[in-house]
Design an enzyme around this catalytic site. Structure first.
Site, PDB file in Angstrom:
ATOM      1  N   ARG A 210      -1.148 -34.620  26.823  1.00  9.50           N
ATOM      2  CA  ARG A 210      -0.003 -34.843  25.922  1.00  9.50           C
ATOM      3  C   ARG A 210       1.067 -35.694  26.599  1.00  9.50           C
ATOM      4  NH1 ARG A 210       0.239 -30.670  21.590  1.00  9.50           N
ATOM      5  NH2 ARG A 210      -1.943 -30.586  20.946  1.00  9.50           N
TER       6      ARG A 210
ATOM      7  N   CYS B 200       6.821 -18.473  30.427  1.00  9.33           N
ATOM      8  CA  CYS B 200       5.800 -19.416  30.867  1.00  9.33           C
ATOM      9  C   CYS B 200       6.033 -20.766  30.213  1.00  9.33           C
ATOM     10  CB  CYS B 200       4.388 -18.891  30.609  1.00  9.33           C
ATOM     11  SG  CYS B 200       3.930 -18.791  28.878  1.00  9.33           S
TER      12      CYS B 200
ATOM     13  N   ASN C  96       5.989 -26.926  26.377  1.00  8.52           N
ATOM     14  CA  ASN C  96       6.868 -25.896  25.848  1.00  8.52           C
ATOM     15  C   ASN C  96       7.443 -25.061  26.992  1.00  8.52           C
ATOM     16  OD1 ASN C  96       4.190 -24.615  26.287  1.00  8.52           O
ATOM     17  ND2 ASN C  96       5.269 -22.841  25.524  1.00  8.52           N
TER      18      ASN C  96
ATOM     19  N   GLU D  91       0.251 -24.673  34.215  1.00 10.42           N
ATOM     20  CA  GLU D  91       0.905 -23.508  33.604  1.00 10.42           C
ATOM     21  C   GLU D  91       1.865 -22.920  34.630  1.00 10.42           C
ATOM     22  OE1 GLU D  91       0.799 -22.378  30.583  1.00 10.42           O
ATOM     23  OE2 GLU D  91       1.026 -20.189  30.572  1.00 10.42           O
TER      24      GLU D  91
HETATM   25  P1  ATP Z   1       0.168 -27.590  18.706  1.00  9.89           P
HETATM   26  O1  ATP Z   1       1.221 -27.042  17.796  1.00  9.89           O
HETATM   27  O2  ATP Z   1       0.281 -29.058  18.983  1.00  9.89           O
HETATM   28  O3  ATP Z   1      -1.226 -27.162  18.339  1.00  9.89           O
HETATM   29  P2  ATP Z   1       0.441 -25.315  20.373  1.00  9.89           P
HETATM   30  O4  ATP Z   1       1.710 -24.735  19.874  1.00  9.89           O
HETATM   31  O5  ATP Z   1      -0.849 -24.780  19.900  1.00  9.89           O
HETATM   32  O6  ATP Z   1       0.460 -26.910  20.133  1.00  9.89           O
HETATM   33  P3  ATP Z   1       0.799 -24.107  22.891  1.00  9.89           P
HETATM   34  O7  ATP Z   1      -0.065 -22.977  22.546  1.00  9.89           O
HETATM   35  O8  ATP Z   1       2.272 -23.921  22.930  1.00  9.89           O
HETATM   36  O9  ATP Z   1       0.469 -25.361  21.957  1.00  9.89           O
HETATM   37  O10 ATP Z   1       0.259 -24.725  24.274  1.00  9.89           O
HETATM   38  C1  ATP Z   1       1.126 -25.229  25.266  1.00  9.89           C
HETATM   39  C2  ATP Z   1       0.838 -26.669  25.598  1.00  9.89           C
HETATM   40  O11 ATP Z   1      -0.567 -26.878  25.771  1.00  9.89           O
HETATM   41  C3  ATP Z   1       1.215 -27.658  24.507  1.00  9.89           C
HETATM   42  O12 ATP Z   1       2.580 -27.997  24.575  1.00  9.89           O
HETATM   43  C4  ATP Z   1       0.339 -28.841  24.857  1.00  9.89           C
HETATM   44  O13 ATP Z   1       0.887 -29.574  25.921  1.00  9.89           O
HETATM   45  C5  ATP Z   1      -0.929 -28.181  25.345  1.00  9.89           C
HETATM   46  N1  ATP Z   1      -1.939 -28.101  24.287  1.00  9.89           N
HETATM   47  C6  ATP Z   1      -2.127 -27.105  23.405  1.00  9.89           C
HETATM   48  N2  ATP Z   1      -3.157 -27.359  22.576  1.00  9.89           N
HETATM   49  C7  ATP Z   1      -3.666 -28.556  22.980  1.00  9.89           C
HETATM   50  C8  ATP Z   1      -4.765 -29.365  22.536  1.00  9.89           C
HETATM   51  N3  ATP Z   1      -5.551 -28.970  21.539  1.00  9.89           N
HETATM   52  N4  ATP Z   1      -4.983 -30.546  23.157  1.00  9.89           N
HETATM   53  C9  ATP Z   1      -4.208 -30.944  24.181  1.00  9.89           C
HETATM   54  N5  ATP Z   1      -3.161 -30.233  24.653  1.00  9.89           N
HETATM   55  C10 ATP Z   1      -2.885 -29.040  24.065  1.00  9.89           C
HETATM   56 ZN    ZN Z   2       1.588 -18.854  29.180  1.00  7.95          ZN
END
Ligand code: ATP
Ligand code: ZN
Ligand code: MG
Length: 499
Positions: free
Chosen positions: A464, A457, A431, A354
């Site tokens: 992934r 952030c 992201n 992060e």
């Molecule tokens: P998604 O739409 O795939 O559920 P998210 O929008 O919930 O993703 P974020 O909250 O933006 O994901 O989290 C940031 C990053 O954390 C993601 O780009 C991904 O790399 C990772 N991440 C989030 N959820 C998961 C998960 N359940 N398993 C593995 N990696 C994850």
């Molecule tokens: Zn954050």
């Protein structure tokens, strides 16, 4: 009928009989009170005393209002004035009982409501909704009815966004790359014994080969992005108490996805003895018995950066230390993904780096751009993958009235997505988010100059990245770029064999 109508019945219990001063109360109700309950409202608006009555020590009041001086505000105003009036007769107000509180407002019946806090009964009557509240005086002092109406506004707004989920706009495409692999990398890794499903749901044990790849990703990230951009490493907590999610805003909605953390109500072994005994006799962990003896105190790391903010919470920063750039890779993130689990792509326990940057608005926006350019070099030259970038506006931002900022592309998120040849689907693998002043405001962090503080952030999901790279390039190091093999070595470690 006004678009919104409030009705309240209250009983004020006093320390002495009100009968002797009934005349004086009558005068009070006729004039000072009338003006008092209209103060601040447009002509014709405000609250009125519909009825009142005195019996012994009690004063009964019936109030009615529109949206301007809501009945609970009217009651607070009356209480203050009455206290003064009664004091002249050496009478005090002992307690205030709320007999009833009803709100009637225009409401589209197609927007269904479940149970609402502080609401005893909900009735839909044609185009109107009637809320019978369950409130006491202390609740009214906390202005709970105002918050309840705000909640209804939010639900209306959310209903209008339903199905639209989020705005998605393509910003960049790498273009297609030659594909040499079309299998599901998780299945391939399981076959080769690189990973084994762990005992928990959505949880894996990563063997030496994939661990080597994860560490390569981290080193690439550090060498190509974090060092050149001036980042320093920190260690953020991985248990998140409620106090943090209240400030970060997560407390509004993440309940369905939390891995909850509980502490024992006491660590007195005597309190737990029957639990231990039950287990010893049955070899079953008595979950129901445990539930009664624990307290939910928060959850496991969900978004990674919120607990960092406690480090600077309530502090003022000198402008010259900006932009602040720190990152954390000290532990796991946990989300209850329910039915969505898939391979190493969607997990309940995952690993993420992060990255957090803090500065003025201009600095934060500019830095997000630099970060994106640095990431692009990795995906293009080192991983050599096919990816795209999209601007996404989660509906909650529109709901918080930030849609304007999102349209300007000042606050919001760029998702990086890559194609998985085995399924033909695109997967978000990281992201870059500009969070505006949300975190500095939430955690009361200020800037010496008084200028607004912003932050951003970026979450780099190691599973992934691996899912994307291996799905596009396969598991043989020989098919990866030289640049990537520089970080992994030409051969991956082989440690285990089974008989
Ligand atoms: P998604 O739409 O795939 O559920 P998210 O929008 O919930 O993703 P974020 O909250 O933006 O994901 O989290 C940031 C990053 O954390 C993601 O780009 C991904 O790399 C990772 N991440 C989030 N959820 C998961 C998960 N359940 N398993 C593995 N990696 C994850
Ligand atoms: Zn954050
Ligand atoms: Mg998700």
């Amino acid at each position: 009928m006004p678009d919104i109508l409030f009705q309240l019945k209250a009983v004020l219990r006093c320390s002495g009989s009100l009968e002797p001063i009934k005349q004086e109360l009558d005068v009070f109700v006729r004039e000072p009170a009338r003006t008092l309950l209209k103060r601040g409202a447009p002509p014709g608006g405000g609250a009125v005393i519909e009825a009142w009555d005195v019996a012994g020590n009690t004063l009964e009041l019936e109030l009615r209002s529109d949206r301007f001086v809501r009945v609970h505000d009217a009651l607070l105003r009356l209480k203050n004035e009455l206290s003064r009036l009664l004091a002249r007769h050496r009478i005090g107000i002992r307690d205030i009982e709320i007999k009833s509180y009803e709100i009637s407002l225009e409401w589209d019946a197609s927007i269904k409501l479940g149970r609402l806090p502080f609401v005893r009964e909900l009735k839909q009557d044609g185009g109107r909704l009637i809320l019978v509240l369950d409130v006491d005086y202390a609740t009214l002092e906390r202005r709970i009815p105002d918050r309840l109406l705000k909640l209804l506004e939010e639900k209306k707004e959310a209903a209008s966004w339903k199905g639209k989920s989020e705005h998605w706009e393509l910003l960049f495409e790498s273009g297609s790359k030659p594909r040499g692999f079309d299998k599901d990398p998780t299945e391939e890794m399981v076959k080769r014994g690189w990973i084994v499903h762990a005992a928990g749901r959505g949880q894996w044990i990563y063997g030496p080969q994939l661990t080597r790849i994860f560490r390569a990703f981290e080193r690439i990230l550090i060498e190509e992005v974090l060092k050149p951009l001036g980042y320093e490493e920190m260690i953020f907590p991985k248990f998140v108490p409620w106090a943090v999610w209240k400030r970060s805003g997560h407390a509004k909605g993440i309940y369905p996805e939390i891995y909850y953390v509980c502490t024992p109500k006491t660590r007195d072994p005597g309190y737990w003895e029957d639990v231990m005994d039950y287990y010893k006799i049955t070899n079953e962990v008595p979950v129901e018995m445990i539930k009664e003896r624990i307290e939910p105190v928060g959850g496991m790391c969900y978004a990674q950066c919120p607990p960092f903010w406690v480090f600077i919470q309530g502090r003022t920063l000198p402008d010259e230390i900006l932009p602040i750039r720190v990152f954390d890779r000290s532990g796991t993130s946990h989300r209850y993904e329910s039915g969505g689990l898939h391979g190493i792509e969607r997990l309940d326990e995952f690993h993420r780096v992060e990255i957090v940057w803090i500065g003025t608005k201009e600095q934060v926006i500019e830095h997000a751009e630099e970060l994106r350019m640095r990431y692009r070099r990795i995906f293009d030259r080192i991983l050599d993958i096919e990816w795209r970038e999209a601007w996404v506006t989660p509906w909650f931002m529109a709901q918080e009235g930030k849609a304007g900022l999102a349209e300007l592309k000042e606050v919001g998120t760029v998702d990086f997505e890559a194609i998985l040849p085995y399924s033909g689907k695109w997967l978000e693998f990281q992201n870059v988010s500009i969070n505006g002043d949300k975190y500095p405001k939430g955690f009361s962090v200020k800037l010496q100059s008084g200028e607004d503080l912003w932050s951003g952030c970026s979450g780099v999901g190691l599973e992934r990245w691996a899912a994307v790279l291996l799905a596009q390039k396969g598991l043989e190091p020989g098919r990866w770029t030289d640049a990537f093999r520089r970080f992994t070595g030409d051969r991956l470690p082989e440690v285990f064999r089974f008989l």
